[in-house]
Design an enzyme around this catalytic site. Structure first.
Site, PDB file in Angstrom:
ATOM      1  N   PRO A 300      -1.019  44.131  19.520  1.00 46.29           N
ATOM      2  CA  PRO A 300      -0.813  43.366  20.770  1.00 46.29           C
ATOM      3  C   PRO A 300      -0.096  42.051  20.471  1.00 46.29           C
ATOM      4  CG  PRO A 300      -3.105  43.249  20.073  1.00 46.29           C
ATOM      5  CD  PRO A 300      -2.438  44.197  19.138  1.00 46.29           C
ATOM      6  N   ASP A 474      -0.062  38.812  15.991  1.00 48.74           N
ATOM      7  CA  ASP A 474      -0.971  39.893  16.335  1.00 48.74           C
ATOM      8  C   ASP A 474      -2.242  39.283  16.915  1.00 48.74           C
ATOM      9  OD1 ASP A 474      -2.713  42.043  16.463  1.00 48.74           O
ATOM     10  OD2 ASP A 474      -2.109  42.884  14.534  1.00 48.74           O
ATOM     11  N   HIS A 475      -2.473  39.520  18.205  1.00 51.05           N
ATOM     12  CA  HIS A 475      -3.598  38.878  18.878  1.00 51.05           C
ATOM     13  C   HIS A 475      -4.950  39.465  18.457  1.00 51.05           C
ATOM     14  CE1 HIS A 475      -5.186  36.001  21.503  1.00 51.05           C
ATOM     15  NE2 HIS A 475      -4.393  36.157  22.541  1.00 51.05           N
ATOM     16  N   ARG A 476      -4.958  40.571  17.712  1.00 48.96           N
ATOM     17  CA  ARG A 476      -6.214  41.074  17.168  1.00 48.96           C
ATOM     18  C   ARG A 476      -6.738  40.172  16.061  1.00 48.96           C
ATOM     19  NH1 ARG A 476      -4.239  46.957  15.458  1.00 48.96           N
ATOM     20  NH2 ARG A 476      -2.668  45.575  14.533  1.00 48.96           N
TER      21      ARG A 476
END
Length: 505
Positions: A300, A474-476
């Protein structure tokens, strides 16, 4: 010595990194050339880079198995070498088969036994080189010949014309009552052979030509309110009845005749294959497309932007260029951006990590990738353990990396194992972008063009050197706070690099 012991077949070697094939770009030798051990013999493009492959033996080139432009699987022979060219002529190799000239000629009976597929009709399953079920001759793919003629459905408009049928009786025209039309006070009930003979008792008006006016009560009321004489109108409704639209057009002074609908023309699209170019997707471009698609739909992405006044950084580069020990070094703004990223990683190590499903792998080393546009497509070689390099070592490594990439000589190992990437879109005059993460990385920085722009500096609007940074992450792994702090520290370094170096190192 037998030919088999002298002739060595050289197979396409395993180039590492899981690569299974390569395209032969250019042969560096020809049949009959005498070559030395480890002499480059062929240039091969893998999915990551173009590499030169050295000879495994010395000798004379006997056979080249593939032409330039051919894609060859790893382990397949590409060239044969006579390892003892001075030992005299080659002895013919013993074989169990017969040479082509000695092959027996098929007899006439054997040829007559071959069943030839008919020119038309359906076919049934068969295999190459062997008999098909039912004794039919095998064919390439799909179906073999069939003895019965195919039955086809007659095409529309083809074949004999069916006997003419008597024309069906024309349907009886609907009556005025079927359309709800009122003539006078009552609905009209008329037979197909008898015209209506009912007078309009409301106003005694007749239609032009002596006929009666057909109109519904609401339409008559509208005509009276608007002062329209129904007997002067030509109706556009069923059976010539007058509608509300007819009355309204008459009241507005418009003609009761409907204007013809505009003719709509359609321009057929033009397709000219001779003016199209088709580019095969392979090599570097194919791998890039696969990686970008996998990354875009797996991680994401979030992108943040920061506009920075880099006037002091540009002046610092000017001072660096005139130093004697830096005069032969390529110094560019990208060098300071790379240093800023490496120092910011020290303050925020989580940015330099990989998502591994059930765990996050944080790396203590930074393999800094620099995106490079080449003739074969976009590649991202990386500087191994860049965080341990001095500013001068980092400049030398970046120069060598870019030159090797432009020459198409980047090795697969140099493009593997990256942990963090910078893409310099500013060299194309672009302010910034929203870059896609390379697979396995959690952040990538886009460095935009440096432009002179009006900027508020010390309370006054002055011309300053300004650039815009775009950070995708990467929003994770990286939330908004961490990504913002990381981008802020990069901007702070570029605002005043000399002060940041003293404070952070």
């Amino acid at each position: 010595m037998s030919a088999m012991s002298r002739i060595k077949e050289f197979n396409l070697p395993d180039l590492g990194e899981g690569l299974t094939e390569g395209e032969i770009l250019k042969w560096l030798v020809a049949v009959g050339d005498v070559i030395e051990l480890n002499q480059p013999i062929v240039e091969v493009e893998t999915a990551k880079a173009a590499v030169e492959i050295p000879a495994k033996w010395a000798g004379r080139v006997q056979t080249i198995f593939h032409e330039e432009g051919t894609t060859v699987e790893v382990g397949s022979p590409i060239i044969s070498i006579d390892t003892q060219p001075d030992a005299g002529p080659l002895e013919p190799a013993s074989t169990t088969g017969q040479p082509d000239a000695a092959l027996p000629t098929p007899s006439a009976a054997a040829l007559a036994a071959v069943e030839v597929a008919p020119a038309e009709g359906a076919v049934e399953p068969g295999l190459i080189g062997g008999p098909a079920p039912g004794g039919r001759t095998a064919v390439l793919v799909g179906y073999g010949p069939r003895t019965t003629a195919a039955k086809r459905r007659p095409r529309k408009g083809a074949g004999p014309v069916a006997p003419a049928q008597s024309a069906p009786a024309q349907p009886t025209p609907p009556s005025a009552a079927d359309h709800g039309v009122v003539m006078g006070d009552k609905p009209v009930h008329s037979s197909p052979n008898q015209a209506p003979q009912v007078h309009d008792r409301r106003n005694g008006a007749g239609a032009p030509g002596g006929g009666l006016v057909l109109a519904k009560p609401p339409v008559r009321k509208l005509a009276r309110d608007l002062g329209v004489d129904l007997s002067m109108l030509t109706g556009s409704g069923p059976l010539g009845s007058i509608t509300r639209e007819d009355v309204q057009r008459a009241a507005a002074g418009a003609t009761a005749e409907a204007a013809p609908a505009p003719v709509r023309t359609t321009v057929a699209p033009v397709f000219d294959a001779s003016r199209e170019q088709r580019i095969p997707v392979k090599g570097v471009r194919k791998l890039t497309a696969e990686n970008m698609s996998a990354s875009a739909f797996t991680a994401p992405h979030v992108t943040e932007f920061l506009t920075v006044d880099v006037t002091r950084a540009m002046k610092a580069l000017d001072r660096l260029r005139v130093r004697p020990e830096w005069r032969d070094v390529r110094v560019s703004p990208l060098l300071l951006v790379a240093k800023a990223v490496l120092l910011a990683v020290r303050r925020h190590p989580m940015v330099n990590s990989t998502w591994a499903g059930d765990e996050i792998v944080v790396k203590d080393y930074v393999n800094l990738g620099i995106a490079a546009a080449t003739e074969r497509g976009l590649i991202v070689p990386n500087i191994k353990d860049a965080g341990r390099l001095t500013l001068r070592e980092l400049a030398d490594a970046m120069t060598a990396l870019v030159q090797t990439a432009k020459a198409g000589r980047t090795s697969p190992a140099d493009m593997s194992g990256g942990t963090l990437t910078i893409t310099n879109v500013g060299v194309f005059g672009v302010d910034t972008g929203t870059p896609i993460l390379p697979p396995g990385e959690s952040a990538i920085l886009a460095f935009g063009a440096v432009r002179e722009m009006p900027w508020v500096h010390k309370g006054k609007v002055r011309p300053r050197q300004v650039t815009t940074l775009g950070l995708s992450f990467d929003h994770r792994i990286i939330d908004g706070e961490l990504g913002s702090k990381f981008l802020r520290d990069i901007g702070a370094f570029l605002t005043d690099p000399e002060a940041a170096l003293l404070a952070w190192t």
